[in-house]
Design an enzyme around this catalytic site. Structure first.
Site, PDB file in Angstrom:
ATOM      1  N   ASN A 144       0.870  -1.188  -0.006  1.00  0.00           N
ATOM      2  CA  ASN A 144      -0.040   0.038   0.075  1.00  0.00           C
ATOM      3  C   ASN A 144       1.020   1.368  -0.040  1.00  0.00           C
ATOM      4  OD1 ASN A 144       0.547   0.916   2.922  1.00  0.00           O
ATOM      5  ND2 ASN A 144      -0.427  -1.071   3.243  1.00  0.00           N
ATOM      6  N   ASP A 156      -4.250  -6.676   5.319  1.00  0.00           N
ATOM      7  CA  ASP A 156      -5.080  -7.453   5.991  1.00  0.00           C
ATOM      8  C   ASP A 156      -4.937  -8.787   5.346  1.00  0.00           C
ATOM      9  OD1 ASP A 156      -6.460  -5.587   7.749  1.00  0.00           O
ATOM     10  OD2 ASP A 156      -7.573  -4.998   6.283  1.00  0.00           O
ATOM     11  N   LYS A 169      10.264 -16.134 -10.534  1.00  0.00           N
ATOM     12  CA  LYS A 169       9.413 -15.176 -11.104  1.00  0.00           C
ATOM     13  C   LYS A 169       8.391 -15.866 -11.926  1.00  0.00           C
ATOM     14  CE  LYS A 169       9.647 -11.218 -14.169  1.00  0.00           C
ATOM     15  NZ  LYS A 169       9.812 -11.080 -15.517  1.00  0.00           N
ATOM     16  N   LYS A 179     -13.890   0.178  16.467  1.00  0.00           N
ATOM     17  CA  LYS A 179     -12.617  -0.497  16.707  1.00  0.00           C
ATOM     18  C   LYS A 179     -11.813  -0.307  17.973  1.00  0.00           C
ATOM     19  CE  LYS A 179     -11.407   0.130  11.790  1.00  0.00           C
ATOM     20  NZ  LYS A 179     -10.745   0.682  10.653  1.00  0.00           N
ATOM     21  N   LYS A 203     -10.939  -3.932  19.556  1.00  0.00           N
ATOM     22  CA  LYS A 203      -9.803  -4.212  19.601  1.00  0.00           C
ATOM     23  C   LYS A 203      -8.934  -4.031  21.076  1.00  0.00           C
ATOM     24  CE  LYS A 203      -8.754  -3.748  14.414  1.00  0.00           C
ATOM     25  NZ  LYS A 203      -7.714  -3.619  13.555  1.00  0.00           N
TER      26      LYS A 203
HETATM   27  N1  CTP Z   1      -3.829  -3.330  12.130  1.00  0.00           N
HETATM   28  C1  CTP Z   1      -2.931  -4.425  12.635  1.00  0.00           C
HETATM   29  N2  CTP Z   1      -2.785  -5.627  12.162  1.00  0.00           N
HETATM   30  C2  CTP Z   1      -3.468  -5.820  10.910  1.00  0.00           C
HETATM   31  C3  CTP Z   1      -4.312  -4.601  10.501  1.00  0.00           C
HETATM   32  C4  CTP Z   1      -4.401  -3.720  11.375  1.00  0.00           C
HETATM   33  O1  CTP Z   1      -2.080  -4.074  13.533  1.00  0.00           O
HETATM   34  N3  CTP Z   1      -3.386  -7.068  10.481  1.00  0.00           N
HETATM   35  C5  CTP Z   1      -3.632  -2.033  13.008  1.00  0.00           C
HETATM   36  C6  CTP Z   1      -3.352  -0.718  12.215  1.00  0.00           C
HETATM   37  O2  CTP Z   1      -1.880  -0.507  12.546  1.00  0.00           O
HETATM   38  C7  CTP Z   1      -4.162   0.129  12.717  1.00  0.00           C
HETATM   39  C8  CTP Z   1      -5.544  -0.414  13.099  1.00  0.00           C
HETATM   40  O3  CTP Z   1      -5.222  -1.809  13.203  1.00  0.00           O
HETATM   41  O4  CTP Z   1      -3.552   0.649  14.171  1.00  0.00           O
HETATM   42  C9  CTP Z   1      -6.609  -0.232  12.201  1.00  0.00           C
HETATM   43  O5  CTP Z   1      -6.374  -0.850  11.034  1.00  0.00           O
HETATM   44  P1  CTP Z   1      -7.730  -0.980  10.015  1.00  0.00           P
HETATM   45  O6  CTP Z   1      -7.417  -1.707   8.787  1.00  0.00           O
HETATM   46  O7  CTP Z   1      -8.562   0.421   9.889  1.00  0.00           O
HETATM   47  O8  CTP Z   1      -8.582  -1.881  10.740  1.00  0.00           O
HETATM   48  P2  CTP Z   1      -9.573  -3.410  10.495  1.00  0.00           P
HETATM   49  O9  CTP Z   1      -9.857  -3.870  11.518  1.00  0.00           O
HETATM   50  O10 CTP Z   1      -8.444  -3.993   9.376  1.00  0.00           O
HETATM   51  O11 CTP Z   1     -10.912  -2.611   9.751  1.00  0.00           O
HETATM   52  P3  CTP Z   1     -11.337  -2.284   8.266  1.00  0.00           P
HETATM   53  O12 CTP Z   1     -12.303  -3.188   8.051  1.00  0.00           O
HETATM   54  O13 CTP Z   1     -11.457  -1.123   8.447  1.00  0.00           O
HETATM   55  O14 CTP Z   1     -10.129  -2.774   7.498  1.00  0.00           O
END
Ligand code: CTP
Length: 404
Positions: free
Chosen positions: A211, A281, A291, A341, A345
């Site tokens: 990203n 994610d 490759k 969140k 979390k």
């Molecule tokens: N984060 C993390 N590990 C992951 C994904 C996210 O530690 N695998 C942490 C990010 O560093 C950030 C927070 O979670 O602090 C928010 O991530 P986000 O992607 O917005 O949350 P999600 O739970 O994945 O929700 P969404 O459905 O919006 O993607």
């Protein structure tokens, strides 16, 4: 405390003897280093009398005890203040130029608190190069004591007056003793874990899913926590950012799984964890060795599997006394998603930013955030440099710990 005061050629140099006097009165030792232009505004005799020490101004003067003051003085000083700081010295600092006693000393002075008090006329203050140079200094963890508004020596009124000596003394002196007035508790000695940047999830030997995160926000947080006396471990995905404060331990990782492993192994000894990384994610279910060849007209399917959620895992493992801060980048229903969140979390605080705010996204130098804590306090910020946003976040963390 041993204080080095660097003086450059602005009219506000006439106020420096008062600043020196305030430090001396509080029991600190002071050594002045002046540029030749500064000495047009304040005399060597005045500076030597109020500081009780010899003035350094000429890098090569035979009268100096030795010609390497830029080395010996930087070891002597615990802290350094540049007041007033002209656009010229700020430009030299941002560019790494050392062509006199003060600028060479500034090049050599590192790993200790450095405060810069800009003073110049409003137009110079608003010059894009000056704005950029000040932002560069901030991003290196140098403290800028902002110029104030008022009547200027050139007869106009506007921003550009050096902050008053009493206020400079207050800002510089009090944090060095452990806490900042009106700025919550000290973070000295706290173990802080920070994640930054993107993660790369390998498809094959040369391709990945990633990203646009630049890591700027996480690195700015690491510098700011470190400036406030914390011991920082920075776990970062691939980024072009560099660490300036030598006390920050940097751990480079590539994938979400590697970031997870590094965070989990450090979390037990962590007091405060701030997870700002943009973690993927999902990752490809398998990584192709070598490759991959083009697959033809049919297109191709890469099956993705879910990565562990680092933040949620730490939320479950959190002990009493540990503080966990997450980030939420949202594009709609921002407050609602951020609040959920925070709950889901197990966080103490969440920093929300919205994709709808231009300039508050991946790769930019600015950000606009809202900080929400589990007690229900909400702090809304304005668009600021990431260094200033980092200050606000660290401040909110310190306040939260103070109130707890
Ligand atoms: N984060 C993390 N590990 C992951 C994904 C996210 O530690 N695998 C942490 C990010 O560093 C950030 C927070 O979670 O602090 C928010 O991530 P986000 O992607 O917005 O949350 P999600 O739970 O994945 O929700 P969404 O459905 O919006 O993607």
């Amino acid at each position: 405390m041993k204080v080095i005061i660097g003086i450059t050629g602005g009219i506000a140099a006439y106020k420096v003897p008062e600043l020196v006097r305030l430090f001396r009165k509080a029991g600190h030792e002071v050594q002045c280093v002046a540029t030749s232009h500064a000495l047009e505004f304040v005399t060597p005799l005045t500076l030597e009398t109020v500081s009780g020490n010899k003035l350094y101004s000429d890098l090569f003067a035979p009268a100096n005890d030795h010609t390497t003051e830029h080395v010996s003085l930087k070891d002597w000083g615990d802290i350094m203040v540049v007041a007033p700081a002209t656009a010229n010295i700020i430009g030299k600092m941002a560019s790494g130029i050392g062509d006199d006693a003060l600028s060479t000393l500034l090049l050599a002075f590192s790993g200790k608190p450095l405060y810069v008090c800009p003073a110049m006329n409003t137009q110079m203050m608003e010059n894009p190069a000056v704005i950029r140079n000040i932002e560069t200094l901030k991003s290196w963890g140098i403290h800028i004591i902002d110029a104030t508004e008022g009547e200027l020596a050139c007869g106009t009124t506007g921003k550009g007056r050096m902050e008053e000596p009493e206020r400079i003394f207050e800002i510089v002196c009090v944090p060095a003793q452990g806490s900042v007035p009106g700025q919550g508790s000290s973070l000295t000695g706290k173990n802080v874990l920070i994640t930054a940047g993107p993660t790369y999830e390998r498809i094959d030997a040369v391709r990945f899913i990633g990203n646009f995160s630049s890591g700027k926000m996480g690195f700015a947080l690491a510098e700011e926590f470190s400036n406030r006396g914390a011991k920082v471990t920075l776990v970062t995905g691939p980024t072009a950012q560099t660490v300036h404060n030598k006390n920050i331990e940097r751990i480079d990782v590539e994938s979400a799984q590697q970031m997870y492993d590094a965070c989990v192994s450090h979390f037990d000894s962590t007091d405060i964890a701030v997870l700002s990384a943009a973690v993927a994610d999902y990752r490809p279910e398998s990584t192709y060795d070598g490759k991959m060849k083009k697959q033809g007209d049919e297109g191709m399917v890469i099956r993705l599997v879910q990565n562990p959620d680092i933040l949620a895992t730490l939320g479950k493992r959190k002990r009493d006394g540990q503080m966990l801060v997450g980030f939420a980048l949202e594009s709609s229903n921002e407050m609602e998603y951020a609040q959920s969140k925070l709950q889901r979390k197990g966080l103490d605080m969440i920093v929300m930013n919205s994709l709808r705010d231009k300039g508050a996204c991946f790769g930019t130098d600015t950000n606009k955030i809202t900080i929400i804590n589990r007690k229900g306090d909400v702090k809304q910020g304005t668009m600021k440099s990431k260094a200033d946003v980092a200050k606000d976040i660290v401040e909110s963390v310190a306040d939260f710990l103070n109130d707890d």
